[in-house]
Design an enzyme around this catalytic site. Structure first.
Site, PDB file in Angstrom:
ATOM      1  N   GLY A 192       8.703   5.729  62.097  1.00  0.00           N
ATOM      2  CA  GLY A 192       7.405   5.265  61.637  1.00  0.00           C
ATOM      3  C   GLY A 192       7.502   4.588  60.290  1.00  0.00           C
ATOM      4  O   GLY A 192       8.433   4.830  59.521  1.00  0.00           O
ATOM      5  N   ASP A 228     -10.359  15.021  60.138  1.00  0.00           N
ATOM      6  CA  ASP A 228      -9.805  13.825  60.784  1.00  0.00           C
ATOM      7  C   ASP A 228      -9.230  14.159  62.159  1.00  0.00           C
ATOM      8  O   ASP A 228      -8.134  13.721  62.515  1.00  0.00           O
ATOM      9  CB  ASP A 228      -8.733  13.190  59.902  1.00  0.00           C
ATOM     10  CG  ASP A 228      -8.467  11.734  60.269  1.00  0.00           C
ATOM     11  OD1 ASP A 228      -9.344  11.114  60.900  1.00  0.00           O
ATOM     12  OD2 ASP A 228      -7.386  11.218  59.925  1.00  0.00           O
TER      13      ASP A 228
END
Length: 646
Positions: free
Chosen positions: A273, A392
């Site tokens: 990532g 979230d």
């Protein structure tokens, strides 16, 4: 579309999206390839979304609904008894996987034929939240079998040297029959911070990774003690023809060979990532050869974007969640820093991101969604009990382990120390999952925002699109505050629709969970039939198992990253990397960042490295002191860090 698994590990893509900007991701569209949303945070001026034209909030808005069926989730059993130890264990546990022994009243020829059908067995070892996938089991030559001796507490001399100085003896092999038995010569070394049993699961790769059976071992955590096990395997109904299946394993526990860690103690394997603040690597720890995920963050980028408080706050919350010992939260194992970078090392979840699997499936069967929501409730329970509101919740932040259990990650938008009856007002989250009270900002909000997001997530998993879908952000906000939620006819059970209705109550005081938090939600009829104790112990088989070929399998990550060559020194790369070093005042903002997942290491071994603050270990006592000092430093350096969430 780029796979958000790779970008969202540790939340690399989430930081500071201005709420009044015309740019940003659109919400997920119905029945299409699911679009991913960027979380939003309060801008520098504290700007909130323009909702003045929305009018008064709509409370308890009725929702249209239709009907469907419901079923149950299966489970498995185990017994957990750990031997007593004379100390708090901190060290390395080496586990060698021996061979499978298939006994019973059958003839040798019948057993040989049975074994020949099972030539692609492999083992998944679960050690707390750390997991290991063995290579495929190899068949031993006919006529050889291991002995079935039980636990052997042969003493091995105590030493602080590396694991190789005390190799585990090869199990004694003797000729007992003409039955070939599978043999795996593999071993694994685990970093130990607390005594836990070892959960061993056997799967059949040749039969679509079907679950074969399970066993536990309860190793001794006395230093230098070698043990040999030949455990009975509790086989699944599909493999009940395998009578008297046993698995041989050996263990030895040894003390730490070192007490501080840095970048040089890890070998990068793959880039998995990349985002605004740095990169995420799949790494192997040199001393134990364990595989982890490592996030490398540039201090200069963090300071420039005034994200020091949020970044260090995320680390603080990861420390708290690691102490919670929840199997459904990604555990922080190590954190350390250099003058340039911050490093966060967590368990690696090779099963992939729930978003990635949802994108491929469009929607999940209700039973599969129920399983994920139930495990998420246990994760939220661990957070809320510690005064942490997550803020979230979305598929991008939910990972799957090798066996298909969930693990919640990315705590960059979470807030700690939110006691009962208190609220916060920071506008943050991801657009599709924002609760009405966050958008309206009338009286602040509390932990009930997590249950709203849970309702949106359940709808999205079972229906395949967002319940408040709109072509633009302003319309999305209107839909969240006023819009009706429509259910596809005949798709969901009555219980599922009712749970979604109660979770999506626009009045947080009447939302399900307002009067009993997670425990109130768990009592809803949608979850009837779930044994919560077994679920918490991961004794209920997941309805879906990801395809994972080994512990370093990165097939669930975006090839845009995994195919790239990697820098062996882990150093972050940004346009500011060659500029002047950070001042000592700014560096103080990162004080207390270092952490090792072993609260008793300092006390047990007397390790205190006062000369190297970047490599020191934070014990629980030191952690509290570091936190206090860090809060003072944060207050002094707000010009660099930005405002702390009220």
């Amino acid at each position: 579309m780029m796979n958000k698994w790779a970008k969202n590990w540790f939340g690399l893509s989430k930081k500071s999206v201005s709420t009044n900007s015309a740019k940003g991701s659109l919400p997920r569209s119905p029945l299409a390839s699911i679009q991913t949303n960027q979380p939003v945070e309060e801008g520098e001026g504290g700007s909130l979304p323009s909702v003045s034209n929305l009018g008064p909030s709509s409370i308890d808005h009725p929702m249209e609904e239709f009907a469907s069926d419901q079923s149950t989730v299966g489970n498995r059993n185990s017994n957990d008894i750990l031997p007593e130890v004379d100390h708090e264990p901190s060290g390395y546990l080496k586990l060698q996987i021996g061979s499978l022994v298939l006994g019973g009243p059958h003839t040798d020829a019948a057993l040989a034929m049975e074994c020949s059908r099972l030539n692609q067995l492999f083992v998944v070892v679960q050690f707390g939240t750390t997991e290991f996938v063995s290579p495929p089991l190899k068949w031993e030559s006919p006529g050889r079998d291991i002995g079935t001796s039980s636990r052997d507490s042969a003493n091995v001399s105590r030493s602080s040297s590396m694991m190789s100085s005390h190799p585990i003896p090869t199990p004694a092999i003797q000729r007992t029959s003409s039955i070939p038995n599978p043999l795996t010569p593999s071993y694994v070394v685990f970093d130990v911070a607390k005594p836990v049993p070892i959960d061993v699961n056997i799967y059949d790769h040749g039969n679509n990774n079907e679950f074969v059976g399970r066993t536990y071992i309860h190793p001794s955590y006395n230093y230098g003690q070698f043990e040999q096990f030949c455990n009975s395997v509790e086989v699944s109904p599909a493999y009940n023809r395998m009578v008297d299946l046993r698995l041989s394993l050996n263990t030895v526990f040894q003390p730490l060979s070192q007490h501080s860690y840095g970048p040089d103690d890890f070998v990068p394997l793959k880039l998995i990532g990349k985002g605004t603040f740095g990169q995420v690597y799949l790494v192997r720890k040199k001393d134990t050869e364990r595989v982890y995920a490592m996030k490398v963050l540039s201090k200069k980028v963090i300071v420039r974007r005034k994200e020091v408080a949020h970044t260090v706050g995320e680390r603080d919350i990861l420390v708290q969640t690691s102490a919670a010992d929840s199997p459904f939260i990604v555990a922080l194992r190590f954190s350390f820093q250099t003058p340039k970078d911050l490093y966060l090392v967590t368990d690696y979840m090779a099963g992939g991101e729930l978003f990635w699997h949802l994108q491929k499936s469009v929607r999940f069967p209700e039973e599969r969604a129920k399983f994920y929501i139930a495990e998420l409730l246990l994760a939220l329970q661990a957070l809320h009990k510690r005064g942490i509101v997550y803020r979230d919740l979305k598929p991008e932040n939910i990972l799957l382990d090798v066996q298909g259990h969930i693990a919640l990650c990315d705590f960059g938008l979470s807030k700690a120390n939110l006691s009962v009856g208190t609220t916060t007002r920071t506008f943050c989250g991801t657009t599709d999952y924002l609760a009405p009270e966050v958008i309206l900002d009338e009286a602040g909000y509390d932990m009930m925002v997590d249950f709203w997001s849970l309702g949106v997530l359940l709808y999205e998993m079972t229906c395949g699109w967002s319940p408040f879908y709109a072509d633009n952000t302003q319309q999305l906000y209107k839909n969240i505050v006023f819009g009706k939620v429509r259910f596809p006819r005949g798709l969901l059970s009555v219980e599922a629709r009712d749970l979604i209705k109660l979770l999506l109550n626009r009045n947080p005081k009447h939302r399900l969970g307002a009067h009993g938090d997670v425990e109130e939600v768990m009592k809803h009829p949608f979850f009837d039939g779930i044994d919560w104790k077994k679920l918490a112990a991961k004794e209920i088989s997941p309805p879906f198992k990801p395809i994972v070929e080994g512990e370093i399998d990165v097939s669930n990550f975006d090839v845009e990253f995994t195919n790239k060559a990697i820098d062996r020194d882990f150093s972050s790369t940004d346009e500011m990397s060659t500029s002047a070093p950070l001042s000592s005042t700014v560096q103080n903002g990162f004080k207390g960042f270092t952490y090792i997942d072993a609260s008793a290491m300092d006390e047990a071994f007397g390790y205190h490295n006062s000369n190297d603050s970047a490599s020191s270990i934070s014990s629980q006592d030191d952690y509290s002191k570091d936190n206090s000092d860090m809060d003072l430093n944060r207050a002094n350096d707000e010009v660099f860090m930005g405002q702390i969430d009220p």
